[in-house]
Design a protein around this motif. Structure first.
Motif, PDB file in Angstrom:
ATOM      1  N   ILE A   1     -85.173  38.330  49.355  1.00  0.00           N
ATOM      2  CA  ILE A   1     -86.893  38.468  49.295  1.00  0.00           C
ATOM      3  C   ILE A   1     -86.949  37.188  49.359  1.00  0.00           C
ATOM      4  O   ILE A   1     -86.625  36.189  48.644  1.00  0.00           O
ATOM      5  N   PRO A   2     -87.829  38.217  50.403  1.00  0.00           N
ATOM      6  CA  PRO A   2     -89.286  36.174  49.793  1.00  0.00           C
ATOM      7  C   PRO A   2     -89.923  35.243  49.210  1.00  0.00           C
ATOM      8  O   PRO A   2     -89.976  36.529  47.993  1.00  0.00           O
TER       9      PRO A   2
ATOM     10  N   GLY B   1     -95.913  38.506  35.732  1.00  0.00           N
ATOM     11  CA  GLY B   1     -95.533  37.397  35.836  1.00  0.00           C
ATOM     12  C   GLY B   1     -94.469  36.590  37.145  1.00  0.00           C
ATOM     13  O   GLY B   1     -94.538  37.708  38.138  1.00  0.00           O
ATOM     14  N   ILE B   2     -94.790  35.143  36.598  1.00  0.00           N
ATOM     15  CA  ILE B   2     -93.450  34.736  38.168  1.00  0.00           C
ATOM     16  C   ILE B   2     -91.955  35.191  38.132  1.00  0.00           C
ATOM     17  O   ILE B   2     -91.724  34.728  36.538  1.00  0.00           O
ATOM     18  N   ALA B   3     -91.084  35.138  38.703  1.00  0.00           N
ATOM     19  CA  ALA B   3     -89.500  35.155  38.368  1.00  0.00           C
ATOM     20  C   ALA B   3     -88.789  34.129  38.947  1.00  0.00           C
ATOM     21  O   ALA B   3     -89.324  34.459  40.517  1.00  0.00           O
ATOM     22  N   GLY B   4     -87.899  34.293  38.960  1.00  0.00           N
ATOM     23  CA  GLY B   4     -86.574  33.981  40.023  1.00  0.00           C
ATOM     24  C   GLY B   4     -85.760  34.715  40.586  1.00  0.00           C
ATOM     25  O   GLY B   4     -85.547  35.840  40.487  1.00  0.00           O
ATOM     26  N   SER B   5     -85.605  34.590  42.026  1.00  0.00           N
ATOM     27  CA  SER B   5     -85.124  35.853  42.246  1.00  0.00           C
ATOM     28  C   SER B   5     -83.219  35.250  42.840  1.00  0.00           C
ATOM     29  O   SER B   5     -83.167  33.703  43.152  1.00  0.00           O
ATOM     30  N   PHE B   6     -82.775  36.031  42.327  1.00  0.00           N
ATOM     31  CA  PHE B   6     -80.876  36.117  42.503  1.00  0.00           C
ATOM     32  C   PHE B   6     -80.651  36.134  44.331  1.00  0.00           C
ATOM     33  O   PHE B   6     -79.461  36.273  44.765  1.00  0.00           O
ATOM     34  N   ASP B   7     -82.030  37.245  45.024  1.00  0.00           N
ATOM     35  CA  ASP B   7     -81.467  37.185  46.034  1.00  0.00           C
ATOM     36  C   ASP B   7     -81.955  36.505  47.529  1.00  0.00           C
ATOM     37  O   ASP B   7     -83.109  36.306  47.791  1.00  0.00           O
ATOM     38  N   PRO B   8     -81.368  35.818  47.795  1.00  0.00           N
ATOM     39  CA  PRO B   8     -82.094  35.129  49.158  1.00  0.00           C
ATOM     40  C   PRO B   8     -82.644  36.297  50.231  1.00  0.00           C
ATOM     41  O   PRO B   8     -83.345  35.310  50.911  1.00  0.00           O
TER      42      PRO B   8
END
Length: 210
Positions: free
Chosen positions: A73-74, A64-71
């Motif tokens: 991570i590209p 799946g796709i996801a959101g990242s809290f870590d900017p």
């Protein structure tokens, strides 16, 4: 090895359907792998897996796709989610939160267990995520969850899949690509197309080399 591929929605793995010339159905069976589309959210994922998960599968692969809290991570990065947590399962206590573990009613964190040494998997960055009912988009709630759990990713099904696999003793993986950063909602910054492409490119290579 028979694999059950689990995804919340068909668009997330649409290129995989095309590559393997599969019918556009929510449950598809092939000799090497089956595909299960669960619907969005923890309840839908757990229910669908309860119907289809059995001992004939040697591995569950949650894509799946996801959101990242870590900017750092590209966007478009494909990640190996090695643990996932039900971040909202618990009780509010004035201005604080008490998790289900501390309450003594269960546990909220689940791990992906397997014995694969596939180079396509070991090359992925290993991170921890959270699973939510409400995708975060408020600066205060984002800051609170980073302070409390410091996750790398956010999804709406991951922990439910890992929970189901733990209950049945089924080896499992959760692999997701980053479509957006967890921030006040801004669709103009999302890269869903890139995330879907990179996720499916990885999945097709994995399925043809396992």
């Amino acid at each position: 090895m028979k694999i059950l591929i689990v995804a919340a929605t068909r668009p997330e793995i649409a290129p995989l359907y095309v590559h393997f010339n599969l019918p556009q159905k929510d449950f598809v069976q092939t000799a090497e792998f089956d595909i299960l589309i669960t619907g969005v959210g923890m309840t839908a994922a757990a229910f669908a897996l309860g119907q289809r998960l059995s001992s004939k599968y040697n591995l569950v692969l949650n894509l799946g796709i996801a959101g990242s809290f870590d900017p750092t991570i590209p966007l478009g990065s494909v990640l190996n989610i090695i643990s996932d947590e039900l971040s909202e399962l618990g009780a509010e206590d004035k201005n604080g939160f008490i998790g289900i573990d501390e309450l003594g009613f269960g546990k909220s964190k689940f791990s992906a267990h397997h014995h694969l040494l596939n180079d396509l998997l070991t090359s992925l960055k290993r991170v921890s995520g959270i699973t939510v009912n409400r995708v975060l988009g408020n600066e205060n709630s984002i800051a609170e969850i980073i302070k409390r759990l410091n996750p790398a990713t956010e999804s709406m099904e991951g922990a439910a899949v890992l929970y189901s696999c733990e209950q049945t003793g089924t080896p499992c993986l959760q692999v997701r690509s980053i479509s957006n950063y967890v921030e006040p909602r801004n669709k103009e910054r999302w890269k869903i197309g890139l995330a879907v492409k990179n996720l499916n490119d990885w999945a097709i290579r994995f399925l043809t080399n396992t």
